[in-house]
Scaffold this active site. Sequence first.
Site, PDB file in Angstrom:
ATOM      1  N   ASP A  37      22.150  38.821  32.036  1.00 14.52           N
ATOM      2  CA  ASP A  37      22.453  40.230  32.301  1.00 14.52           C
ATOM      3  C   ASP A  37      22.934  40.431  33.748  1.00 14.52           C
ATOM      4  OD1 ASP A  37      22.692  42.889  31.633  1.00 14.52           O
ATOM      5  OD2 ASP A  37      20.570  43.358  31.894  1.00 14.52           O
ATOM      6  N   ASN A  85      26.168  45.620  21.645  1.00 15.48           N
ATOM      7  CA  ASN A  85      27.298  45.537  22.574  1.00 15.48           C
ATOM      8  C   ASN A  85      28.639  45.903  21.920  1.00 15.48           C
ATOM      9  OD1 ASN A  85      25.931  42.643  24.389  1.00 15.48           O
ATOM     10  ND2 ASN A  85      25.733  44.826  24.871  1.00 15.48           N
TER      11      ASN A  85
HETATM   12  C1  IPE Z   1      21.422  42.414  26.654  1.00 18.62           C
HETATM   13  O1  IPE Z   1      21.972  43.029  27.748  1.00 18.62           O
HETATM   14  C2  IPE Z   1      22.491  41.725  25.848  1.00 18.62           C
HETATM   15  C3  IPE Z   1      23.090  40.541  26.446  1.00 18.62           C
HETATM   16  C4  IPE Z   1      22.734  39.992  27.576  1.00 18.62           C
HETATM   17  C5  IPE Z   1      24.158  39.942  25.697  1.00 18.62           C
HETATM   18  P1  IPE Z   1      22.454  44.546  27.730  1.00 18.62           P
HETATM   19  O2  IPE Z   1      23.023  44.810  29.075  1.00 18.62           O
HETATM   20  O3  IPE Z   1      23.333  44.795  26.564  1.00 18.62           O
HETATM   21  O4  IPE Z   1      21.078  45.311  27.491  1.00 18.62           O
HETATM   22  P2  IPE Z   1      20.626  46.762  27.955  1.00 18.62           P
HETATM   23  O5  IPE Z   1      21.687  47.726  27.507  1.00 18.62           O
HETATM   24  O6  IPE Z   1      20.505  46.732  29.451  1.00 18.62           O
HETATM   25  O7  IPE Z   1      19.293  46.965  27.307  1.00 18.62           O
HETATM   26  C1  IPE Z   2      25.669  40.926  30.550  1.00 17.81           C
HETATM   27  O1  IPE Z   2      26.114  41.701  31.587  1.00 17.81           O
HETATM   28  C2  IPE Z   2      26.774  40.520  29.604  1.00 17.81           C
HETATM   29  C3  IPE Z   2      26.738  41.202  28.315  1.00 17.81           C
HETATM   30  C4  IPE Z   2      25.833  42.045  27.915  1.00 17.81           C
HETATM   31  C5  IPE Z   2      27.824  40.909  27.392  1.00 17.81           C
HETATM   32  P1  IPE Z   2      26.357  43.264  31.430  1.00 17.81           P
HETATM   33  O2  IPE Z   2      27.777  43.467  30.992  1.00 17.81           O
HETATM   34  O3  IPE Z   2      25.322  43.885  30.583  1.00 17.81           O
HETATM   35  O4  IPE Z   2      26.200  43.735  32.939  1.00 17.81           O
HETATM   36  P2  IPE Z   2      25.458  45.031  33.478  1.00 17.81           P
HETATM   37  O5  IPE Z   2      24.079  45.028  32.879  1.00 17.81           O
HETATM   38  O6  IPE Z   2      26.270  46.204  33.039  1.00 17.81           O
HETATM   39  O7  IPE Z   2      25.440  44.853  34.957  1.00 17.81           O
HETATM   40 MG    MG Z   3      23.489  44.674  30.979  1.00 20.12          MG
END
Ligand code: IPE
Ligand code: IPE
Ligand code: MG
Length: 260
Positions: A37, A85
């Site tokens: 994340d 996502n």
């Molecule tokens: C969890 O991260 C999913 C992945 C790392 C693929 P998200 O960024 O989607 O989760 P939330 O929205 O912070 O809970």
């Molecule tokens: C994790 O990084 C990757 C995926 C969930 C695909 P994020 O895209 O969730 O990054 P933040 O949480 O918005 O910083």
């Molecule tokens: Mg995230």
Amino acid sequence: MLHSEVTLHSEVRATSPLPTVVAAARPVPRHVAIIMDGNGRWAKRAGLPRSEGHRAGAESVRAISRHARQLGVQALTLYAFSEQNWGRPAAEVHALFALLVDFLRSEREELHHNQIRLVAIGNTGKLPLPARLALQAVVAETAHYTGMTLALCLSYGGREDMVQATQLLARQVQAGELSPAAISADHISRALWTGRIGCDPDLVIRTSGEQRLSNFLLWDAAYAEFVFCAQDWPDFREQAFSDALQEYANRQRRFGVVAA
Ligand code: IPE
Ligand code: IPE
Ligand code: MG
């Protein structure tokens, strides 16, 4: 199995003039799962579009996969794209799957070289066709490897996995192949998409400072240890991974029983 560190015990035996060094392996987790994340926040801080954060995150995937293999981790599960996502802007989703195709193309040789079995976990039928085809090819050609399992969670959700596993078992009951009373935790583990990995995670890491599961491995992580790291995923490299493993090594796992 390779271990990055060993605990050294010296013991002097009456029959030997020299101390005998017994190398007791520190407990390397068999299965590490990571919620990768913080790509978006990393990009924002650098004044870049979110897609650049995902690109930098893909470099961490390369580095951590290699490092995990070197340390003797048997299974590495990476949360790459959740079912939820799909709700992100289409351009971001497109960029993520383009990166997946790039990753599979560039890492293919290395997976073979290191005998890494790639498995895809999730509702992968929903993926864009080029990603699905690239994934299917690499999964099929690495299926026999035993060096390490690299599990990519794509269009994955823990609840969605439990729903599809329940449907699978219900069909077996309906067909008379299984009696309801015979359903065990093992049946459920095997019916899950994650059943392909073969064992539950010992350690779950989440980067970026968030401390939640976000629908990851809800059944499987029943007795996992959790390590939450402040770094965003693009900044999470070899040292940070080793530090998380060290923290794991210092934990005492009890599984609900009283320690001897
Ligand atoms: C969890 O991260 C999913 C992945 C790392 C693929 P998200 O960024 O989607 O989760 P939330 O929205 O912070 O809970
Ligand atoms: C994790 O990084 C990757 C995926 C969930 C695909 P994020 O895209 O969730 O990054 P933040 O949480 O918005 O910083
Ligand atoms: Mg995230």
